[in-house]
Design a protein around this motif. Sequence first.
Motif, mmCIF file in Angstrom:
data_model
loop_
_atom_site.group_PDB
_atom_site.id
_atom_site.type_symbol
_atom_site.label_atom_id
_atom_site.label_comp_id
_atom_site.label_asym_id
_atom_site.label_seq_id
_atom_site.Cartn_x
_atom_site.Cartn_y
_atom_site.Cartn_z
ATOM 1 N N ALA A 28 36.883 10.646 53.654
ATOM 2 C CA ALA A 28 36.088 11.171 52.537
ATOM 3 C C ALA A 28 35.291 10.054 51.866
ATOM 4 O O ALA A 28 34.164 10.274 51.411
ATOM 5 C CB ALA A 28 36.992 11.866 51.528
ATOM 6 N N VAL A 29 35.856 8.854 51.831
ATOM 7 C CA VAL A 29 35.145 7.708 51.243
ATOM 8 C C VAL A 29 33.908 7.389 52.078
ATOM 9 O O VAL A 29 32.827 7.163 51.533
ATOM 10 C CB VAL A 29 36.063 6.473 51.122
ATOM 11 N N VAL A 31 32.189 9.415 53.933
ATOM 12 C CA VAL A 31 31.201 10.469 53.703
ATOM 13 C C VAL A 31 30.478 10.223 52.378
ATOM 14 O O VAL A 31 29.253 10.337 52.295
ATOM 15 C CB VAL A 31 31.856 11.863 53.746
ATOM 16 N N GLU A 32 31.233 9.863 51.354
ATOM 17 C CA GLU A 32 30.615 9.573 50.057
ATOM 18 C C GLU A 32 29.667 8.383 50.133
ATOM 19 O O GLU A 32 28.710 8.301 49.360
ATOM 20 C CB GLU A 32 31.690 9.333 49.000
ATOM 21 N N LEU A 33 29.912 7.479 51.083
ATOM 22 C CA LEU A 33 29.052 6.305 51.250
ATOM 23 C C LEU A 33 27.898 6.558 52.220
ATOM 24 O O LEU A 33 27.142 5.649 52.524
ATOM 25 C CB LEU A 33 29.878 5.104 51.706
ATOM 26 N N ALA A 82 27.115 0.712 53.446
ATOM 27 C CA ALA A 82 28.459 1.273 53.225
ATOM 28 C C ALA A 82 29.531 0.228 53.508
ATOM 29 O O ALA A 82 30.498 0.102 52.751
ATOM 30 C CB ALA A 82 28.663 2.508 54.095
ATOM 31 N N ASP A 97 39.253 1.999 45.813
ATOM 32 C CA ASP A 97 39.448 3.450 45.753
ATOM 33 C C ASP A 97 40.862 3.723 46.255
ATOM 34 O O ASP A 97 41.255 3.211 47.308
ATOM 35 C CB ASP A 97 38.404 4.117 46.657
ATOM 36 N N ARG A 99 42.096 6.012 47.856
ATOM 37 C CA ARG A 99 42.105 6.559 49.217
ATOM 38 C C ARG A 99 42.023 5.464 50.262
ATOM 39 O O ARG A 99 42.389 5.683 51.421
ATOM 40 C CB ARG A 99 40.950 7.550 49.393
#
Length: 127
Positions: A28-29, A31-33, A82, A97, A99
């Motif tokens: 998920a990290v 994807v956020e990046l 990223a 983070d 995660r």
Amino acid sequence: MTYIDGFVIPCPTANREGFIEHARAADAVFVELGALRIVECWGDDVPDGHTTDFRRAVQAREGETVLFSWVEWPDKETRDAAMARMQEMMSDPAKVDPRMDPATNPMPFDGTRLIFGGFVPVVDMTA
């Protein structure tokens, strides 16, 4: 043009569910990046080779399964930004983070035997 990061990982077979949980949180990290797609694959038909193979590449041991994963980025610039952001995050405990923090999301595999690399697609064929 898209850019691909590829990974081969040995993971204790007993840690399958732990790996899936870890991957869902950590991915998920990415994807956020800016990652467009992440695919995590659990080895199902990974034969021993005559000269080399996936198991030998990561020094897989008895009771481990070889995983193959990739991250698709829109371009190398997004990927590089990223990765720089991840390095910055990991170098400062106050910015990590949860995660991605080994204390809250421990790797269920031996990261020292993970192999990875960045790749430029040269053929991309779909049905």
